[in-house]
Design an enzyme around this catalytic site. Structure first.
Site, mmCIF file in Angstrom:
data_model
loop_
_atom_site.group_PDB
_atom_site.id
_atom_site.type_symbol
_atom_site.label_atom_id
_atom_site.label_comp_id
_atom_site.label_asym_id
_atom_site.label_seq_id
_atom_site.Cartn_x
_atom_site.Cartn_y
_atom_site.Cartn_z
ATOM 1 N N ARG A 64 6.741 -9.947 -36.842
ATOM 2 C CA ARG A 64 5.778 -9.217 -36.035
ATOM 3 C C ARG A 64 4.666 -10.164 -35.560
ATOM 4 O O ARG A 64 4.607 -11.317 -35.966
ATOM 5 C CB ARG A 64 5.233 -8.038 -36.843
ATOM 6 C CG ARG A 64 6.293 -6.968 -37.105
ATOM 7 C CD ARG A 64 5.881 -6.020 -38.216
ATOM 8 N NE ARG A 64 4.619 -5.357 -37.917
ATOM 9 C CZ ARG A 64 3.942 -4.645 -38.815
ATOM 10 N NH1 ARG A 64 4.394 -4.536 -40.062
ATOM 11 N NH2 ARG A 64 2.804 -4.064 -38.476
ATOM 12 N N ASN A 74 -0.728 -5.196 -48.902
ATOM 13 C CA ASN A 74 -1.910 -5.656 -48.174
ATOM 14 C C ASN A 74 -2.876 -4.554 -47.777
ATOM 15 O O ASN A 74 -3.989 -4.834 -47.339
ATOM 16 C CB ASN A 74 -1.477 -6.426 -46.915
ATOM 17 C CG ASN A 74 -0.583 -5.591 -46.012
ATOM 18 O OD1 ASN A 74 0.152 -4.741 -46.485
ATOM 19 N ND2 ASN A 74 -0.641 -5.837 -44.713
ATOM 20 N N ARG A 99 10.716 7.383 -2.894
ATOM 21 C CA ARG A 99 12.111 7.417 -3.354
ATOM 22 C C ARG A 99 12.291 6.849 -4.761
ATOM 23 O O ARG A 99 13.331 7.054 -5.382
ATOM 24 C CB ARG A 99 12.998 6.666 -2.357
ATOM 25 C CG ARG A 99 13.330 7.482 -1.114
ATOM 26 C CD ARG A 99 14.183 6.694 -0.139
ATOM 27 N NE ARG A 99 13.386 5.735 0.620
ATOM 28 C CZ ARG A 99 13.898 4.842 1.461
ATOM 29 N NH1 ARG A 99 15.217 4.760 1.626
ATOM 30 N NH2 ARG A 99 13.117 4.011 2.122
ATOM 31 N N ALA A 147 0.803 -1.224 0.000
ATOM 32 C CA ALA A 147 0.000 0.000 0.000
ATOM 33 C C ALA A 147 0.840 1.281 0.000
ATOM 34 O O ALA A 147 0.290 2.372 -0.118
ATOM 35 C CB ALA A 147 -0.922 0.010 1.225
ATOM 36 N N GLY A 148 2.157 1.154 0.109
ATOM 37 C CA GLY A 148 3.006 2.331 0.298
ATOM 38 C C GLY A 148 3.158 3.197 -0.946
ATOM 39 O O GLY A 148 2.870 2.783 -2.069
ATOM 40 N N GLY A 205 1.566 2.744 9.081
ATOM 41 C CA GLY A 205 2.532 1.771 9.547
ATOM 42 C C GLY A 205 2.195 0.343 9.153
ATOM 43 O O GLY A 205 1.076 0.025 8.726
ATOM 44 N N ARG A 249 4.071 -7.090 -66.700
ATOM 45 C CA ARG A 249 5.006 -5.979 -66.842
ATOM 46 C C ARG A 249 4.999 -5.562 -68.303
ATOM 47 O O ARG A 249 4.608 -6.318 -69.197
ATOM 48 C CB ARG A 249 6.414 -6.393 -66.407
ATOM 49 C CG ARG A 249 7.005 -7.533 -67.225
ATOM 50 C CD ARG A 249 8.268 -8.077 -66.598
ATOM 51 N NE ARG A 249 8.880 -9.095 -67.446
ATOM 52 C CZ ARG A 249 9.616 -10.090 -67.004
ATOM 53 N NH1 ARG A 249 9.819 -10.241 -65.710
ATOM 54 N NH2 ARG A 249 10.168 -10.948 -67.843
ATOM 55 N N GLU A 254 14.950 -0.557 17.191
ATOM 56 C CA GLU A 254 15.080 0.228 15.968
ATOM 57 C C GLU A 254 16.394 0.996 15.978
ATOM 58 O O GLU A 254 16.922 1.350 17.039
ATOM 59 C CB GLU A 254 13.898 1.192 15.818
ATOM 60 C CG GLU A 254 12.548 0.498 15.660
ATOM 61 C CD GLU A 254 12.488 -0.409 14.457
ATOM 62 O OE1 GLU A 254 13.154 -0.110 13.436
ATOM 63 O OE2 GLU A 254 11.793 -1.442 14.521
ATOM 64 N N LYS A 302 4.344 -10.441 -41.021
ATOM 65 C CA LYS A 302 3.331 -9.972 -40.071
ATOM 66 C C LYS A 302 2.007 -10.674 -40.337
ATOM 67 O O LYS A 302 1.544 -10.726 -41.472
ATOM 68 C CB LYS A 302 3.175 -8.453 -40.203
ATOM 69 C CG LYS A 302 2.256 -7.812 -39.157
ATOM 70 C CD LYS A 302 0.822 -7.656 -39.593
ATOM 71 C CE LYS A 302 0.654 -6.674 -40.719
ATOM 72 N NZ LYS A 302 -0.811 -6.457 -41.019
#
Length: 456
Positions: A332, A385, A16, A11-12, A79, A439, A154, A350
Site C-alpha cells: 500500500r 499499529n 452521446r 467546450a462541448g 459552433g 507468552r 458537408e 503499508k
C-alpha cells in the site's frame, strides 16, 4: 520563427457519452483526452496553448491546473467557428493551430509534418484530411482539376457524386493569425443549426487571401473524434497498441502483449519482461532486467533493477534492486523496500520503510513501521499499529529475528540483534541482543482426554 498559438476546443457537451463527466475528461491510457492534446501542443513547441472551455469548465480547468495552459470561455456553444472566436484575445500574431479536445490520437510526427508543409507551401490556411472507408457524416474535400483544395461540402449538402468521395475534413486547421481573425468576423450562421462553422473559414481564405491546402494523412485513426463509449474503447485499443509497440522496440519483452495494459506516463527499462495480465498505471517507473507479472497491478510505483514482482499489487511505493515481491503481496502507499529483500505471499505492507536484505516471507502485516537491514519476520507477524484512535510506529532495528505469530503492539522498538520468541505479544521495548518471550508458560495436564471423554 513564427509564434505558434494552439487553440484546443473543449467546450462541448458530449451528450452521446451519456455521462455526468465532460467528454474530454474521459480517459485513454490513464490520461484524460484533453491531457493528451495539451501534451501534444507542448511537444510540438507551441508558444501558447489555449483551451476553450464551456460545459463542465470547472472540472476541465481543475484537471489542467499547474500546467502551461490558458483558458477562454465559450458561454454558449454556437459552433466551432464561434468557439475559436471565443479565444480571439490570444489570436494576435504568427500561426494559429486549432485542435480538438476529443481527438487524442494525433501524433507529434504527423502534426509537425503538417506544420512544415504549411510553411513550405506558404499557405494562408491548411487543414488535415484523410480517407475513410465509410465517410458518412463527414464533410468531403472537393479538389479542382489540378488536385488542389477547392472547398468543403458537408455530408448533408453533398450530391450523389460527392458522397462517393472518401477524403474527409478532420477539422484540424492551421492559419495565419491576422487572416483567421478577419475570416472569423466574416462568418455567417445561415444554416439549419444557426451555428458558425470553422470549415467555412477555409473557403473564405481561399476566395479572399490566397492558397489553402488539404494535407492528407495515411493513418486515419489519428483524427478520429471520440463521441461515445464504443469509440472510446476503440481509441483505447489503438493507443495501447502504440504504447506497447514503443516499449517493445525499446527492448522490453511482453508475454501476450494483448493482455497487458500500460498507461501513458509509465516508463520501463531494457531487458525487463512484462508477463500476461499485468497492469502498469500512473507514473510507474520500472528499471532494467525486471520480471513483472503475471497478473500484477502496479500504480505510481518506482521499481529498481532486477526486481521480480509476481501476482501482486503495488500502490505508490518504492522497490529497490534485486528485491522479490509476491506472489499475492500487497504494498500500500508509502511502502519503501530496500535492496535484496523478500516480500512474500500474502504479505501486506503499508507506510513502512524496510532496509536491505530483509525477509518477510509470508502471511504478515507490516503497517506504520520502520524495519532495519537483515531482519527476518516470521509467518503471521502482525504490526498492531492502531489503538482505536491513533496510529503508532513500530521500529525494528538491524539483524532482528521475529518468530512466527508475534504481535508487536505499537508504539514499540526492538533493538538490534534481538530475538522474539514465536507466539509472543510484545507490548514493551526489547533491548539489543535480548530474547523476548511474552507468552504463558506451557502446562501439560496428564490423562486429561480420558477424563474428558468419560465425562462427555
Amino acid at each position: 520563427m513564427d509564434k505558434l498559438t494552439t487553440i484546443i476546443l473543449a467546450a462541448g457537451y458530449g451528450k452521446r457519452m451519456k455521462s455526468k463527466l465532460p467528454k474530454v475528461l474521459h480517459k485513454i491510457s490513464g490520461a484524460p483526452m484533453i491531457q493528451h492534446v495539451v501534451d501534444l501542443a507542448l511537444e510540438i513547441g507551441s508558444d501558447e496553448t489555449v483551451c476553450v472551455v464551456g460545459h463542465g469548465r470547472e472540472l476541465v480547468e481543475a484537471s489542467l491546473k499547474n500546467q502551461k495552459v490558458k483558458f477562454a470561455v465559450q458561454e454558449v456553444q454556437l459552433g466551432t467557428g464561434h468557439a475559436v472566436k471565443a479565444a480571439q484575445d490570444f489570436i494576435n500574431e504568427g500561426l494559429v493551430l486549432v485542435l480538438f479536445g476529443d481527438a487524442p490520437l494525433l501524433s507529434a510526427l504527423t502534426l509537425n509534418a503538417f506544420i512544415e508543409n504549411h510553411k513550405a507551401g506558404k499557405y494562408k490556411a491548411s487543414l488535415i484530411s484523410t480517407n475513410f472507408e465509410d465517410p458518412s457524416g463527414y464533410g468531403r474535400i472537393i479538389r479542382d482539376k489540378s488536385g488542389k483544395f477547392d472547398r468543403i461540402v458537408e455530408h448533408k449538402d453533398a450530391t450523389l457524386d460527392q458522397l462517393k468521395i472518401t477524403e474527409i475534413n478532420s477539422g484540424i486547421g492551421l492559419f495565419d493569425a491576422s487572416i483567421l481573425m478577419t475570416a472569423l468576423n466574416a462568418l455567417k450562421n445561415n444554416n439549419k443549426q444557426g451555428e458558425y462553422y470553422l470549415t467555412d473559414v477555409f473557403e473564405y481564405v481561399k476566395d479572399h487571401h490566397g492558397a489553402v491546402d488539404a494535407f492528407v494523412i495515411n493513418h486515419s485513426y489519428e483524427v478520429i473524434g471520440i463521441n461515445d463509449r464504443l469509440t472510446l474503447a476503440e481509441a483505447e485499443k489503438y493507443h495501447q497498441s502504440l504504447i506497447k509497440k514503443h516499449w517493445m522496440l525499446e527492448g522490453v519483452t511482453m508475454i501476450s502483449p494483448e493482455s497487458i495494459y500500460i498507461e501513458k506516463y509509465v516508463t520501463i527499462g531494457q531487458d525487463t519482461i512484462i508477463e500476461q495480465g499485468t497492469m502498469l498505471k500512473g507514473k510507474t517507473v520500472i528499471g532494467e532486467d525486471c520480471n513483472i507479472g503475471p497478473y500484477s497491478e502496479i500504480i505510481d510505483t518506482k521499481i529498481g533493477n532486477e526486481v521480480k514482482v509476481k501476482h501482486s499489487t503495488l500502490l505508490e511505493s518504492s522497490i529497490d534492486d534485486r528485491t522479490v515481491v509476491g506472489p499475492y503481496a500487497y504494498l500500500r502507499p508509502k511502502s519503501i523496500v530496500g535492496k535484496d529483500c523478500k516480500i512474500g505471499d500474502f504479505v501486506e505492507v503499508k507506510n513502512t520503510t524496510i532496509g536491505d536484505c530483509t525477509k518477510i516471507s509470508h502471511l504478515t502485516y507490516v503497517g506504520d513501521g520502520k524495519v532495519g537491514n537483515n531482519v527476518n519476520l516470521g509467518c503471521g507477524v502482525v504490526f498492531v499499529n492502531y489503538d482505536g484512535v491513533n496510529k503508532h510506529l513500530t521500529v525494528i532495528e538491524d539483524d532482528v529475528f521475529v518468530g512466527c505469530n508475534t504481535n508487536l503492539i505499537a508504539p514499540v522498538t526492538v533493538g538490534r540483534e534481538a530475538y522474539i520468541a514465536a507466539g509472543s505479544t510484545i507490548t514493551e521495548d526489547v533491548p539489543e541482543k535480548a530474547l523476548a518471550i511474552a507468552r504463558e508458560r506451557q502446562v501439560n495436564k496428564t490423562d486429561w482426554s480420558n477424563k474428558y471423554l468419560k465425562k462427555k
